[in-house]
Enzyme design. Structure first.
Site, short mmCIF file in Angstrom:
data_model
loop_
_atom_site.label_atom_id
_atom_site.label_comp_id
_atom_site.label_asym_id
_atom_site.label_seq_id
_atom_site.Cartn_x
_atom_site.Cartn_y
_atom_site.Cartn_z
N ASP A 1 43.86 44.06 34.11
CA ASP A 1 42.45 44.29 34.43
C ASP A 1 42.30 45.47 35.40
O ASP A 1 41.61 45.38 36.41
CB ASP A 1 41.82 43.02 35.01
N LYS B 1 38.77 34.62 47.52
CA LYS B 1 38.13 34.74 46.22
C LYS B 1 38.12 33.38 45.53
O LYS B 1 39.19 32.76 45.36
CB LYS B 1 38.84 35.78 45.37
N GLY C 1 32.56 39.30 41.02
CA GLY C 1 33.09 39.93 39.82
C GLY C 1 32.99 39.02 38.63
O GLY C 1 32.32 37.97 38.67
N GLY C 2 33.64 39.42 37.56
CA GLY C 2 33.57 38.63 36.34
C GLY C 2 34.28 37.30 36.44
O GLY C 2 33.93 36.35 35.74
N MET C 3 35.27 37.22 37.32
CA MET C 3 36.05 35.99 37.42
C MET C 3 35.80 35.21 38.70
O MET C 3 36.00 34.00 38.73
CB MET C 3 37.56 36.31 37.33
N VAL D 1 33.63 36.69 45.92
CA VAL D 1 34.48 37.12 47.03
C VAL D 1 33.76 36.87 48.35
O VAL D 1 32.59 37.23 48.51
CB VAL D 1 34.84 38.61 46.90
N GLY E 1 30.96 40.01 47.68
CA GLY E 1 31.02 40.59 46.35
C GLY E 1 31.15 39.53 45.27
O GLY E 1 31.43 38.36 45.55
#
Length: 892
Positions: free
Chosen positions: A138, A45, A25-27, A30, A23
């Site tokens: 978040d 992550k 994400g924005g930060m 993963v 995966g």
């Protein structure tokens, strides 16, 4: 740019092995990885390189520690964090399920009951985190994982760690951290004052989406979404889906209020509203969305301009977390106690605990290790029959004593398994592995303290209980270096009870602190922390230069397990405290005990909590009523029980503490109280509860015992001393209506306590520690200076005159109830002493109480005593940053 897996695996060699990307994400990106050390799957992550470059490794890793120890069933724990090559990473459990985002993408809308259940569980997790000083910042469907149908919140505090570490540099670069659909208005405008209300807002958005199918505010661009969040009209989920109950819609609308002050004051309140069909909030105005006023347009224009200029970069950033917050958590262990002891140990950094417990196959007890970044405890190989663990300074090994008759082996081994090594065969108990490379322990050959190198070799004797350095011949336990040494604190087991001593190794001298207790630790904040036999964890300011306490010890925690056979308290060097609580029951049952020791419950259906320090009981002159001090809802009051199975009625109702009852010959009850005053006084009240309580003996001194002579002419009081310290307890007298000030009866440099008057009023028996241990003495009354006689031999506490006047009962050092037959016809003498029975360990009797905890029937054939009812389940309590609590509560 996604980091190459081969490069990451090279950097993470021997720690983690990445299998694949799962995966992004924005930060962070993963990955599914193998935790090589613990043989488990994890989600690793890796922070986006551009974000990591701005944030910086040192600051990010420092900030992420804030959330590393959150423990809640709906919070995904943080296992690990670090730097690999140029990448910053953090590790969490790999949940074999889907995220709420994936479920919503598939189903779009959820059943109302299911959506409310998920939101309620997440609200509980948020409330727990908020109470521990952590804001998520978040909350969104992608950060809520579904594990066996239960929601688990992930990435707790990661946005905060990024924001706090990156600070203004994120703003300057225009990097975006966060998801606009779930941002609160204060986040959208870059407000730095973002708190728990922002998480509640985000959860309201998530619940709205679960019910409706879309977030409450939509737009084709991030700027359009932010504009709706800041200036858009209120929304109603019911208008979109008629089956949504009004109270659920009301709760969502309150959670989505523009101003934080208009939202719920806590996430738990939000959860409560979701479960309350009667909850309503405001009235939805259908014209509210018709237009946006000029000030709203100006606010929107300003917000959009700020976004264009880069202010959107601080969407998920807020003020820094409070420095060193005190966090408490109840730690569940499968079997917290094993054998007859329950010793625990913490690593220096507070992240690992080792404790004693039974083997999984039912065999001999062994040691278990619980790391806070893991969900379960695991047995430590090679520690069969291990007791008194202590963890090495680097957290990789444990030293322990092998149970058995002394002398015992002192053994060290790796927490992950290895070949155990014997350090010495001369150990007795309580080893401590210190940072100077030595293991300190109680020496079976000397009874004092010795030390041996952690690698083995010859032991070095530090103290001997038979040497001139020792005090009254007591064994020495619980060694603990003060700072980096060479001085150390330890417990000296004296005939009068445990006492905290200091060994000044540079001067080869032992000094008593005067504090009564055990398990001493001197913290780096300059506090001496120890435990009393009544389950209080005490703390006093301590001068590490002069090696002495510089102020009064005060209780900072009550209700800890105070058994002395093991270490039930551990304090790490970084200020993390762990202690066992709840293993002893708070409730006791009054029982008849005959002179042979046979015990029978007075009322099998009655038990009560006598409190942790000022308990007391007294039998009426006729023996048909019992006055007791009962703790209920943090208040202690005197109650009267009609025996054996009659009613229990409350005598005192004042909110002040009312304790230690005594009967008068005319059927009244005296007691100690703190009502209307800072100090303790003696009051008296009719036993039937009629009429007001009246002051009997008031003084500017603390009077913690009181009794009235049979003729009513004298009131005898005993002053209180400093908590945990010796000296200061004296006996005074007062004649109501005649004296204007108390008369000193027995005032010395020692403790006089547990006062009891003979039935004819001519003799005063009491307990004193003038010889270094508690003994029972008698003096004539009121002319106490006309003579003094010792009653007990080899230790004695809790004296009580028989109703007939021919005996003095007391409990000796071996917990035996002793009858001293006395002759008072011509002076005073003890004719004989007889041990009647041994007081069992489940009876409320200790060697350090300051008053008598039992009474005798009018015929002197039975005693009324308190016996503990079935013990409650044990639990461990973990307190992080405990030293911050000491700084706030202990005056220097």
């Amino acid at each position: 740019m996604t980091p190459p897996i081969s490069r990451l695996n090279a950097a993470l060699e021997r720690r983690y092995r990445i299998e694949r990307e799962i995966g992004e994400g924005g930060m962070a990106t993963v990955y599914l990885a193998d935790d090589l050390r613990h043989e488990r799957k994890v989600a690793l992550k890796v922070l986006k390189p551009e974000l990591a470059a701005v944030v910086g490794a040192e600051r990010f890793l420092a900030e992420i520690k804030t959330t590393a120890n959150l423990q809640h069933p709906h919070i995904l724990p943080l296992y690990d964090s670090g730097q690999a090559d140029s990448y910053l990473f953090y590790v969490m459990p790999y949940v074999q399920g889907e995220t709420l985002r994936e479920r919503l993408d598939r189903e779009r809308q959820l059943p109302v009951d299911e959506a409310v259940r998920i939101a309620t569980a997440v609200a509980g997790a948020l409330d727990y985190a908020h109470r521990h000083g952590v804001v998520h910042r978040d909350i969104k469907p992608a950060n809520i994982l579904m594990q066996d149908g239960q929601p688990v919140v992930g990435d707790f505090g990661i946005a905060l760690a990024v924001g706090t570490a990156g600070g203004a540099r994120l703003t300057e670069t225009g990097l975006s951290v966060g998801t606009p659909y779930y941002m609160s208005p204060e986040q959208a405008t870059g407000d730095q004052a973002v708190g728990p209300a922002s998480d509640t807002y985000a959860l309201g958005c998530v619940l709205y989406e679960m019910l409706v199918g879309d977030p409450p505010f939509m737009g084709s661009t991030a700027q359009a979404v932010l504009g709706q969040i800041i200036a858009g009209a209120s929304v109603s989920a019911t208008q979109k889906r008629k089956s949504i109950p009004l109270h659920v819609d009301s709760a969502i609308r309150k959670a989505l209020e523009k101003l934080p002050a208009d939202r719920f004051t806590s996430a738990q309140q939000f959860a409560g509203a979701l479960g309350d069909p009667s909850f309503r909030h405001g009235v939805l105005d259908p014209t509210h969305a018709a237009g946006v006023g000029p000030w709203r347009r100006l606010a929107l224009l300003f917000a959009l301009s700020s976004v264009v200029l880069g202010a959107v970069a601080v969407w998920a950033l807020t003020r820094p977390e409070p420095s060193a917050p005190v966090h408490r958590a109840s730690i569940v262990l499968p079997e917290p106690l094993g054998g007859t002891t329950g010793s625990i140990a913490l690593s220096d950094d507070g992240t690992v605990m080792v404790y004693e417990g039974p083997a999984e196959d039912g065999g001999s007890q062994l040691l278990w290790v619980r790391r806070w970044d893991e969900l379960n405890a695991t047995p430590v190989p090679g520690t069969s029959n291990g007791i008194f663990p202590s963890i090495s300074p680097d957290g990789s090994e444990v030293v322990f004593v092998v149970a058995g008759p002394p002398p015992r082996r002192l053994v060290a081994t790796s927490l992950d398994g290895g070949v155990p090594r014997v350090l010495t065969d001369a150990a007795l108990a309580t080893p401590r592995w210190e940072g100077d490379g030595f293991v300190y322990f109680t020496d079976a050959e000397t009874g004092g303290l010795s030390r041996v190198s952690a690698t083995g070799g010859e032991k070095e004797v530090l103290t001997r209980t038979t040497s001139e350095q020792a005090v009254n011949g007591g064994a020495h336990f619980d060694p603990h270096l003060i700072g980096d040494g060479p001085a150390l604190t330890f417990t000296a087991e004296l005939p009068s009870g445990p006492e905290i001593h200091v060994l000044d190794a540079s001067e080869d001298e032992i000094v008593s602190t005067g504090l009564v207790g055990f398990f001493p630790h001197v913290t780096r904040s300059g506090h001496l922390v120890y435990m009393t036999e009544t389950g209080e964890i005490m703390a006093a300011p301590f001068d590490t230069g002069r090696l002495e306490a510089t102020g009064t010890a005060v209780p900072v925690i009550r209700g800890a397990d105070s058994f002395t056979e093991g270490r039930s308290v551990a304090l790490s060097r970084n200020g993390t405290l762990a202690y066992l609580a709840g293993s002893g029951s708070d409730r006791y049952q009054p029982v008849w005990v005959d002179r042979d020791g046979a015990a029978t419950p007075i009322d099998p259906d009655w038990s009560y909590d006598p409190g942790d320090n000022n308990r007391g009981l007294a039998l009426s002159p006729e023996g048909d009523r019992l006055a007791v001090a009962i703790l209920e809802e943090e208040a202690e009051d005197i109650w009267i029980k009609e025996l054996p199975r009659g009613p229990l009625t409350r005598l005192t109702v004042d909110p002040a503490q009312d304790v230690r009852p005594r009967w008068t010959h005319d059927g009244r009850v005296t007691f100690v109280t703190e009502r209307d005053r800072r100090m303790a006084d003696i009051f008296v009240q009719r036993a039937d509860g009629t009429g007001a309580a009246e002051p009997l003996f008031t003084s500017e001194l603390q009077l913690w015992e009181g009794l009235l002579s049979r003729d009513g002419e004298w009131v005898i009081g005993r002053t209180g001393g400093e908590q945990g310290a010796r000296g200061g307890r004296d006996v005074l007298a007062f004649r109501p209506g005649e004296d204007t000030a108390p008369i000193p009866l027995i005032v010395t440099d020692f403790d006089e306590k547990a006062v009891t008057l003979s039935p004819d009023g001519n003799w005063l028996a009491y307990e004193s520690d003038e010889t270094g241990q508690n003994e029972i003495y008698v003096r004539p009354f009121p002319n106490v200076d006309d003579g003094k006689w010792a009653v007990s031999v080899g230790g004695g506490v809790m004296p009580l005159w028989s109703r007939g006047g021919g005996e003095i009962f007391y409990v000796n050092r071996n917990r035996e109830m002793v009858s001293a037959v006395v002759d008072t016809e011509a002076g005073f003498r003890v004719r004989e002493r007889e041990s009647l029975f041994t007081v069992g360990p489940d009876f409320l009797i200790t060697q350090v109480e300051q008053y008598t905890l039992y009474d005798v029937t009018p015929d002197d054939q039975r005693f009324v005593m308190l016996r503990e009812v079935e013990s409650a389940e044990s639990e461990f309590i973990l307190v992080q940053n405990f030293v911050e609590e000491l700084k706030a509560r202990v005056a220097n």
